[in-house]
Design a protein around this motif. Structure first.
Motif, PDB file in Angstrom:
ATOM      1  N   LYS A 158       0.810  -1.220   0.000  1.00 25.67           N
ATOM      2  CA  LYS A 158       0.000   0.000   0.000  1.00 25.67           C
ATOM      3  C   LYS A 158       0.845   1.273   0.000  1.00 25.67           C
ATOM      4  CE  LYS A 158      -3.905  -2.080   2.385  1.00 25.67           C
ATOM      5  NZ  LYS A 158      -4.803  -2.008   3.540  1.00 25.67           N
ATOM      6  N   ALA A 159       2.175   1.126   0.014  1.00 25.45           N
ATOM      7  CA  ALA A 159       3.044   2.293   0.176  1.00 25.45           C
ATOM      8  C   ALA A 159       4.084   2.403  -0.921  1.00 25.45           C
ATOM      9  CB  ALA A 159       3.737   2.224   1.536  1.00 25.45           C
ATOM     10  N   LEU A 160       4.675   3.593  -0.999  1.00 27.38           N
ATOM     11  CA  LEU A 160       5.799   3.825  -1.898  1.00 27.38           C
ATOM     12  C   LEU A 160       6.777   4.777  -1.239  1.00 27.38           C
ATOM     13  CD1 LEU A 160       5.381   6.906  -3.207  1.00 27.38           C
ATOM     14  CD2 LEU A 160       3.681   5.702  -4.535  1.00 27.38           C
ATOM     15  N   TYR A 161       8.015   4.686  -1.699  1.00 21.06           N
ATOM     16  CA  TYR A 161       9.032   5.658  -1.306  1.00 21.06           C
ATOM     17  C   TYR A 161       9.126   6.663  -2.443  1.00 21.06           C
ATOM     18  CZ  TYR A 161      10.966   2.476   2.266  1.00 21.06           C
ATOM     19  OH  TYR A 161      11.151   1.671   3.353  1.00 21.06           O
ATOM     20  N   TYR A 162       9.329   7.933  -2.120  1.00 21.33           N
ATOM     21  CA  TYR A 162       9.632   8.913  -3.158  1.00 21.33           C
ATOM     22  C   TYR A 162      10.985   9.539  -2.843  1.00 21.33           C
ATOM     23  CZ  TYR A 162       8.281  12.742  -0.035  1.00 21.33           C
ATOM     24  OH  TYR A 162       8.205  13.617   1.017  1.00 21.33           O
ATOM     25  N   PHE A 163      11.670   9.945  -3.886  1.00 20.45           N
ATOM     26  CA  PHE A 163      13.033  10.464  -3.767  1.00 20.45           C
ATOM     27  C   PHE A 163      13.151  11.777  -4.528  1.00 20.45           C
ATOM     28  CE2 PHE A 163      12.916   5.850  -3.976  1.00 20.45           C
ATOM     29  CZ  PHE A 163      13.542   5.482  -2.803  1.00 20.45           C
ATOM     30  N   LEU A 164      13.440  12.855  -3.846  1.00 18.27           N
ATOM     31  CA  LEU A 164      13.737  14.113  -4.508  1.00 18.27           C
ATOM     32  C   LEU A 164      15.247  14.246  -4.527  1.00 18.27           C
ATOM     33  CD1 LEU A 164      11.069  16.501  -2.939  1.00 18.27           C
ATOM     34  CD2 LEU A 164      10.889  15.084  -4.978  1.00 18.27           C
ATOM     35  N   SER A 165      15.775  14.626  -5.678  1.00 25.22           N
ATOM     36  CA  SER A 165      17.231  14.671  -5.798  1.00 25.22           C
ATOM     37  C   SER A 165      17.690  15.940  -6.492  1.00 25.22           C
ATOM     38  CB  SER A 165      17.741  13.444  -6.552  1.00 25.22           C
ATOM     39  OG  SER A 165      17.257  13.461  -7.883  1.00 25.22           O
ATOM     40  N   TYR A 166      18.936  16.253  -6.283  1.00 24.01           N
ATOM     41  CA  TYR A 166      19.599  17.372  -6.933  1.00 24.01           C
ATOM     42  C   TYR A 166      21.029  16.937  -7.209  1.00 24.01           C
ATOM     43  CZ  TYR A 166      21.465  22.038  -7.763  1.00 24.01           C
ATOM     44  OH  TYR A 166      22.074  23.127  -8.326  1.00 24.01           O
ATOM     45  N   ARG A 167      21.418  17.081  -8.467  1.00 18.54           N
ATOM     46  CA  ARG A 167      22.770  16.679  -8.897  1.00 18.54           C
ATOM     47  C   ARG A 167      23.105  15.243  -8.494  1.00 18.54           C
ATOM     48  NH1 ARG A 167      26.646  22.004  -8.474  1.00 18.54           N
ATOM     49  NH2 ARG A 167      25.261  23.333  -9.687  1.00 18.54           N
ATOM     50  N   GLY A 168      22.121  14.362  -8.659  1.00 19.10           N
ATOM     51  CA  GLY A 168      22.351  12.939  -8.449  1.00 19.10           C
ATOM     52  C   GLY A 168      22.333  12.468  -7.013  1.00 19.10           C
ATOM     53  N   LYS A 169      21.974  13.356  -6.052  1.00 21.08           N
ATOM     54  CA  LYS A 169      21.915  12.962  -4.641  1.00 21.08           C
ATOM     55  C   LYS A 169      20.535  13.239  -4.072  1.00 21.08           C
ATOM     56  CE  LYS A 169      26.573  12.858  -3.172  1.00 21.08           C
ATOM     57  NZ  LYS A 169      27.273  12.560  -1.990  1.00 21.08           N
ATOM     58  N   VAL A 170      20.068  12.317  -3.252  1.00 21.50           N
ATOM     59  CA  VAL A 170      18.765  12.443  -2.620  1.00 21.50           C
ATOM     60  C   VAL A 170      18.833  13.520  -1.535  1.00 21.50           C
ATOM     61  CG1 VAL A 170      17.040  11.248  -1.205  1.00 21.50           C
ATOM     62  CG2 VAL A 170      18.183  10.024  -3.069  1.00 21.50           C
ATOM     63  N   TYR A 171      17.942  14.523  -1.633  1.00 22.37           N
ATOM     64  CA  TYR A 171      17.861  15.532  -0.582  1.00 22.37           C
ATOM     65  C   TYR A 171      16.558  15.415   0.215  1.00 22.37           C
ATOM     66  CZ  TYR A 171      14.832  18.472  -3.554  1.00 22.37           C
ATOM     67  OH  TYR A 171      13.809  18.953  -4.333  1.00 22.37           O
ATOM     68  N   GLU A 172      15.611  14.628  -0.287  1.00 20.35           N
ATOM     69  CA  GLU A 172      14.390  14.356   0.463  1.00 20.35           C
ATOM     70  C   GLU A 172      13.903  12.960   0.125  1.00 20.35           C
ATOM     71  OE1 GLU A 172       9.891  16.031   0.396  1.00 20.35           O
ATOM     72  OE2 GLU A 172      11.455  17.553   0.699  1.00 20.35           O
ATOM     73  N   LEU A 173      13.506  12.251   1.144  1.00 21.79           N
ATOM     74  CA  LEU A 173      13.030  10.877   1.019  1.00 21.79           C
ATOM     75  C   LEU A 173      11.753  10.771   1.827  1.00 21.79           C
ATOM     76  CD1 LEU A 173      13.231   7.709   0.791  1.00 21.79           C
ATOM     77  CD2 LEU A 173      14.949   7.826   2.583  1.00 21.79           C
ATOM     78  N   GLY A 174      10.722  10.190   1.230  1.00 18.76           N
ATOM     79  CA  GLY A 174       9.462  10.062   1.944  1.00 18.76           C
ATOM     80  C   GLY A 174       8.856   8.687   1.793  1.00 18.76           C
ATOM     81  N   LEU A 175       8.018   8.352   2.749  1.00 17.14           N
ATOM     82  CA  LEU A 175       7.244   7.120   2.756  1.00 17.14           C
ATOM     83  C   LEU A 175       5.792   7.555   2.713  1.00 17.14           C
ATOM     84  CD1 LEU A 175       6.982   4.002   3.288  1.00 17.14           C
ATOM     85  CD2 LEU A 175       6.951   4.588   5.734  1.00 17.14           C
ATOM     86  N   ALA A 176       5.044   7.092   1.700  1.00 12.76           N
ATOM     87  CA  ALA A 176       3.673   7.565   1.530  1.00 12.76           C
ATOM     88  C   ALA A 176       2.736   6.438   1.136  1.00 12.76           C
ATOM     89  CB  ALA A 176       3.643   8.651   0.457  1.00 12.76           C
ATOM     90  N   LEU A 177       1.464   6.614   1.483  1.00 16.66           N
ATOM     91  CA  LEU A 177       0.451   5.725   0.961  1.00 16.66           C
ATOM     92  C   LEU A 177       0.351   5.974  -0.539  1.00 16.66           C
ATOM     93  CD1 LEU A 177      -2.376   6.197   3.639  1.00 16.66           C
ATOM     94  CD2 LEU A 177      -0.922   4.175   3.317  1.00 16.66           C
ATOM     95  N   LYS A 178       0.153   4.916  -1.315  1.00 17.10           N
ATOM     96  CA  LYS A 178       0.040   5.071  -2.772  1.00 17.10           C
ATOM     97  C   LYS A 178      -1.110   6.011  -3.133  1.00 17.10           C
ATOM     98  CE  LYS A 178       2.138   0.792  -4.334  1.00 17.10           C
ATOM     99  NZ  LYS A 178       1.910  -0.513  -5.006  1.00 17.10           N
ATOM    100  N   ASN A 179      -2.170   5.981  -2.382  1.00 15.20           N
ATOM    101  CA  ASN A 179      -3.340   6.798  -2.692  1.00 15.20           C
ATOM    102  C   ASN A 179      -3.414   8.061  -1.830  1.00 15.20           C
ATOM    103  OD1 ASN A 179      -3.884   5.406  -0.305  1.00 15.20           O
ATOM    104  ND2 ASN A 179      -6.056   5.151  -0.754  1.00 15.20           N
ATOM    105  N   GLN A 180      -2.292   8.520  -1.294  1.00 21.47           N
ATOM    106  CA  GLN A 180      -2.295   9.690  -0.421  1.00 21.47           C
ATOM    107  C   GLN A 180      -2.892  10.897  -1.148  1.00 21.47           C
ATOM    108  OE1 GLN A 180      -0.356  12.692  -0.417  1.00 21.47           O
ATOM    109  NE2 GLN A 180       1.017  12.261  -2.093  1.00 21.47           N
ATOM    110  N   ASP A 181      -3.569  11.751  -0.408  1.00 24.93           N
ATOM    111  CA  ASP A 181      -4.273  12.885  -0.995  1.00 24.93           C
ATOM    112  C   ASP A 181      -3.822  14.223  -0.416  1.00 24.93           C
ATOM    113  OD1 ASP A 181      -5.328  12.483   1.522  1.00 24.93           O
ATOM    114  OD2 ASP A 181      -7.418  12.339   0.873  1.00 24.93           O
ATOM    115  N   CYS A 182      -2.573  14.286   0.025  1.00 28.82           N
ATOM    116  CA  CYS A 182      -2.063  15.503   0.675  1.00 28.82           C
ATOM    117  C   CYS A 182      -1.105  16.312  -0.189  1.00 28.82           C
ATOM    118  CB  CYS A 182      -1.383  15.138   1.974  1.00 28.82           C
ATOM    119  SG  CYS A 182      -2.511  14.480   3.215  1.00 28.82           S
ATOM    120  N   THR A 183      -0.322  15.660  -1.002  1.00 28.99           N
ATOM    121  CA  THR A 183       0.658  16.379  -1.841  1.00 28.99           C
ATOM    122  C   THR A 183       0.554  15.875  -3.270  1.00 28.99           C
ATOM    123  OG1 THR A 183       2.446  14.794  -1.485  1.00 28.99           O
ATOM    124  CG2 THR A 183       2.263  16.593   0.109  1.00 28.99           C
ATOM    125  N   ASN A 184       1.158  16.616  -4.202  1.00 27.91           N
ATOM    126  CA  ASN A 184       1.129  16.170  -5.595  1.00 27.91           C
ATOM    127  C   ASN A 184       2.300  15.288  -5.927  1.00 27.91           C
ATOM    128  OD1 ASN A 184       3.221  17.994  -5.664  1.00 27.91           O
ATOM    129  ND2 ASN A 184       2.199  19.429  -7.011  1.00 27.91           N
TER     130      ASN A 184
END
Length: 184
Positions: A158-184
């Motif tokens: 029911k979950a996924l990890y998301y990875f925001l990166s800059y210049r090939g390095k992760v600067y934000e990592l999150g754990l979210a419900l696949k159907n989450q309705d809080c962020t885009n």
């Protein structure tokens, strides 16, 4: 009622001095096999890994899908903002500062998204600061077709990890419900 004459004597309070207390503690430690070093290490592990790894179900005692009441009952979260559909919170042990939030709680889904504090790793060893190459190795089916890479969470369908990166390095990592309705 005077019960002193019926075989039940008054209790006598005995105060132990520091040497006696130290000897009693040492005897208890010797009997249990716990050393001061191992007790300190256990205490440090409990502090640094409160809630264990980041995922697959949550972090720091807060789990994806917990209702607002359940999350508040943990006493591990503090409210930061309320934006209608979702409210923004921080983990007390990992405040994000004035302009951030550490997790979102949806009115419909409960805890919908948790951001990883610095230094915290997924069970596969990924953390803020990991390279995208490391992320791809840890999550071979990494989906890079959207705005940011996402990966299925091993052990939690029911979950996924998301990875925001800059210049090939992760600067934000999150754990979210696949159907989450809080962020885009």
């Amino acid at each position: 009622m005077n019960i002193g004459d019926r075989g039940i004597g008054k209790h006598k309070v005995v105060r132990l001095g520091r040497p006696a207390i130290a000897a009693a503690l040492a005897a208890g430690i010797a009997l249990t096999g716990v050393t001061a070093a191992s007790a300190a290490a256990t205490s440090a592990d409990a502090t640094t890994s409160a809630g264990g790894k980041f995922g697959p179900y949550g972090y720091g005692g807060v789990r994806l899908g917990m209702t607002l009441k359940q999350a508040e009952a943990t006493r591990k979260v503090v409210k930061k903002l309320d934006e209608g559909q979702c409210s923004g919170w921080d983990l007390k042990a990992h405040p994000t500062g004035r302009d951030g939030v550490g997790l979102y709680i949806s009115k419909h889904l409960g805890v919908a998204l948790i951001e990883a504090p610095k230094g915290v790793k997924t069970p596969e060893g990924i953390k803020v600061g990991s390279t995208l190459k490391q992320v791809k190795k840890a999550y071979p089916r990494l989906d890079t077709t959207g705005n940011y890479p996402v990966a299925a969470v091993p052990g939690n369908p029911k979950a996924l990890y998301y990875f925001l990166s800059y210049r090939g390095k992760v600067y934000e990592l999150g754990l979210a419900l696949k159907n989450q309705d809080c962020t885009n």
